[in-house]
Design a protein around this motif. Sequence first.
Motif, mmCIF file in Angstrom:
data_model
loop_
_atom_site.group_PDB
_atom_site.id
_atom_site.type_symbol
_atom_site.label_atom_id
_atom_site.label_comp_id
_atom_site.label_asym_id
_atom_site.label_seq_id
_atom_site.Cartn_x
_atom_site.Cartn_y
_atom_site.Cartn_z
ATOM 1 N N GLY A 55 -73.579 8.667 30.922
ATOM 2 C CA GLY A 55 -74.022 8.726 32.214
ATOM 3 C C GLY A 55 -75.241 9.755 32.852
ATOM 4 N N LYS A 56 -75.741 10.362 31.495
ATOM 5 C CA LYS A 56 -77.042 11.351 31.901
ATOM 6 C C LYS A 56 -78.397 10.898 31.879
ATOM 7 C CE LYS A 56 -74.532 15.184 32.271
ATOM 8 N NZ LYS A 56 -74.243 15.611 33.342
ATOM 9 N N GLY A 57 -78.563 9.238 31.558
ATOM 10 C CA GLY A 57 -79.736 8.921 31.398
ATOM 11 C C GLY A 57 -80.696 8.997 30.355
ATOM 12 N N TRP A 58 -79.967 9.876 29.282
ATOM 13 C CA TRP A 58 -80.861 9.886 28.003
ATOM 14 C C TRP A 58 -81.187 8.493 27.410
ATOM 15 C CZ3 TRP A 58 -78.294 14.651 24.707
ATOM 16 C CH2 TRP A 58 -78.229 15.628 25.701
ATOM 17 N N ASP A 59 -82.593 8.134 27.237
ATOM 18 C CA ASP A 59 -82.978 6.939 26.916
ATOM 19 C C ASP A 59 -83.964 6.780 25.686
ATOM 20 O OD1 ASP A 59 -85.177 7.715 28.241
ATOM 21 O OD2 ASP A 59 -85.025 6.305 29.829
ATOM 22 N N ARG A 60 -84.187 7.781 25.152
ATOM 23 C CA ARG A 60 -85.387 7.601 23.947
ATOM 24 C C ARG A 60 -85.139 8.801 22.990
ATOM 25 N NH1 ARG A 60 -91.482 6.416 25.393
ATOM 26 N NH2 ARG A 60 -90.293 4.891 26.520
ATOM 27 N N VAL A 61 -85.485 8.574 21.710
ATOM 28 C CA VAL A 61 -85.284 9.482 20.708
ATOM 29 C C VAL A 61 -86.685 9.248 19.810
ATOM 30 C CG1 VAL A 61 -83.950 10.331 18.743
ATOM 31 C CG2 VAL A 61 -82.686 9.226 20.516
ATOM 32 N N TYR A 107 -87.309 5.283 19.051
ATOM 33 C CA TYR A 107 -86.426 4.534 19.397
ATOM 34 C C TYR A 107 -86.242 4.460 21.044
ATOM 35 C CZ TYR A 107 -81.945 2.220 19.925
ATOM 36 O OH TYR A 107 -80.774 1.303 20.288
ATOM 37 N N ASP A 108 -86.621 3.307 21.573
ATOM 38 C CA ASP A 108 -86.399 3.212 22.998
ATOM 39 C C ASP A 108 -85.870 1.635 23.256
ATOM 40 O OD1 ASP A 108 -86.884 2.979 25.848
ATOM 41 O OD2 ASP A 108 -89.060 2.901 25.712
ATOM 42 N N PRO A 109 -84.472 1.766 23.357
ATOM 43 C CA PRO A 109 -83.936 0.386 23.468
ATOM 44 C C PRO A 109 -84.114 -0.318 25.022
ATOM 45 C CG PRO A 109 -82.230 2.080 23.938
ATOM 46 C CD PRO A 109 -83.657 2.934 23.290
ATOM 47 N N GLY A 110 -84.577 0.558 26.000
ATOM 48 C CA GLY A 110 -84.719 -0.411 26.967
ATOM 49 C C GLY A 110 -83.864 0.174 28.207
ATOM 50 N N TYR A 111 -82.942 0.968 27.842
ATOM 51 C CA TYR A 111 -81.493 1.202 28.721
ATOM 52 C C TYR A 111 -81.126 2.628 28.033
ATOM 53 C CZ TYR A 111 -79.667 -1.313 24.406
ATOM 54 O OH TYR A 111 -79.462 -1.632 23.277
ATOM 55 N N ASP A 112 -80.081 3.306 28.689
ATOM 56 C CA ASP A 112 -79.792 4.620 28.340
ATOM 57 C C ASP A 112 -79.016 4.284 26.715
ATOM 58 O OD1 ASP A 112 -80.172 5.537 30.705
ATOM 59 O OD2 ASP A 112 -78.262 5.617 31.368
ATOM 60 N N LEU A 113 -79.170 5.609 26.022
ATOM 61 C CA LEU A 113 -78.613 5.598 24.790
ATOM 62 C C LEU A 113 -77.159 5.606 24.907
ATOM 63 C CD1 LEU A 113 -80.664 8.337 23.228
ATOM 64 C CD2 LEU A 113 -80.927 5.891 22.993
ATOM 65 N N THR A 114 -76.357 4.808 23.774
ATOM 66 C CA THR A 114 -74.925 4.941 23.857
ATOM 67 C C THR A 114 -74.472 6.269 23.679
ATOM 68 O OG1 THR A 114 -75.267 2.917 22.603
ATOM 69 C CG2 THR A 114 -73.092 4.040 22.635
ATOM 70 N N ALA A 115 -73.376 6.636 24.558
ATOM 71 C CA ALA A 115 -72.733 8.098 24.560
ATOM 72 C C ALA A 115 -71.986 8.093 23.212
ATOM 73 C CB ALA A 115 -71.751 8.104 25.598
ATOM 74 N N GLY A 116 -72.005 9.284 22.705
ATOM 75 C CA GLY A 116 -71.430 9.494 21.292
ATOM 76 C C GLY A 116 -72.021 10.558 20.522
ATOM 77 N N THR A 117 -71.690 10.625 19.232
ATOM 78 C CA THR A 117 -72.463 11.384 18.119
ATOM 79 C C THR A 117 -73.513 10.559 17.399
ATOM 80 O OG1 THR A 117 -70.608 12.811 18.348
ATOM 81 C CG2 THR A 117 -72.072 13.063 16.393
ATOM 82 N N ILE A 138 -86.741 14.570 19.235
ATOM 83 C CA ILE A 138 -86.746 14.925 20.695
ATOM 84 C C ILE A 138 -86.023 13.692 21.227
ATOM 85 C CG2 ILE A 138 -87.887 15.545 22.534
ATOM 86 C CD1 ILE A 138 -90.352 16.478 20.910
ATOM 87 N N VAL A 139 -84.861 13.938 22.016
ATOM 88 C CA VAL A 139 -84.293 13.262 23.080
ATOM 89 C C VAL A 139 -84.932 13.370 24.247
ATOM 90 C CG1 VAL A 139 -81.992 12.173 24.029
ATOM 91 C CG2 VAL A 139 -82.379 13.311 21.632
ATOM 92 N N TYR A 140 -85.269 12.087 24.789
ATOM 93 C CA TYR A 140 -85.610 12.259 26.223
ATOM 94 C C TYR A 140 -84.622 11.481 27.497
ATOM 95 C CZ TYR A 140 -90.123 12.848 23.628
ATOM 96 O OH TYR A 140 -90.920 13.153 22.932
ATOM 97 N N ASN A 141 -84.972 12.063 28.599
ATOM 98 C CA ASN A 141 -84.346 11.391 29.903
ATOM 99 C C ASN A 141 -85.231 10.831 30.811
ATOM 100 O OD1 ASN A 141 -83.093 11.091 32.286
ATOM 101 N ND2 ASN A 141 -82.641 13.052 32.633
#
Length: 141
Positions: A55-61, A107-117, A138-141
């Motif tokens: 739920g933090k909106g992290w969406d790209r690596v 990597y930019d899936p077009g939605y938030d990254l899956t939560a987890g490790t 770098i992980v982006y929001n």
Amino acid sequence: MAFMPAANAEEAVNVVENAKDGYVGILSPILYIDISGDLSQPSNTDTYYFTVPSGKGWDRVSADVLVSNIHTLDINGDISIELIKPDGTKVAGDTIYGTETHLDFNYDPGYDLTAGTWKIKVKGVDLNGTPGYDGSAIVYN
């Protein structure tokens, strides 16, 4: 809508079109992951971990790693980088071929990254040399 300067008329039109579609935003770096080390012979994998909260909106690596001391026999796919989702699925990566010296991905899936490790793996397979590598993700929001 906030004023957004553009370098030319085409970019201004793109900003307006994207705003109508709800795609305007500024990428904010949230997390930096240091990726550096050495790969040993004959095969070696270094793994770097980071956790994406829900739920933090992290969406790209993205990642950019410079590889040095590449043996001439290791330029045909022996050195690579992979981005692995929490479920174990590879979603991005790059491999050294020819005169390349950088491993990178975006990597930019077009939605938030899956939560987890998540994992970033730097791999050497059937190595003839001992390449070093240095960079970051770098992980982006």
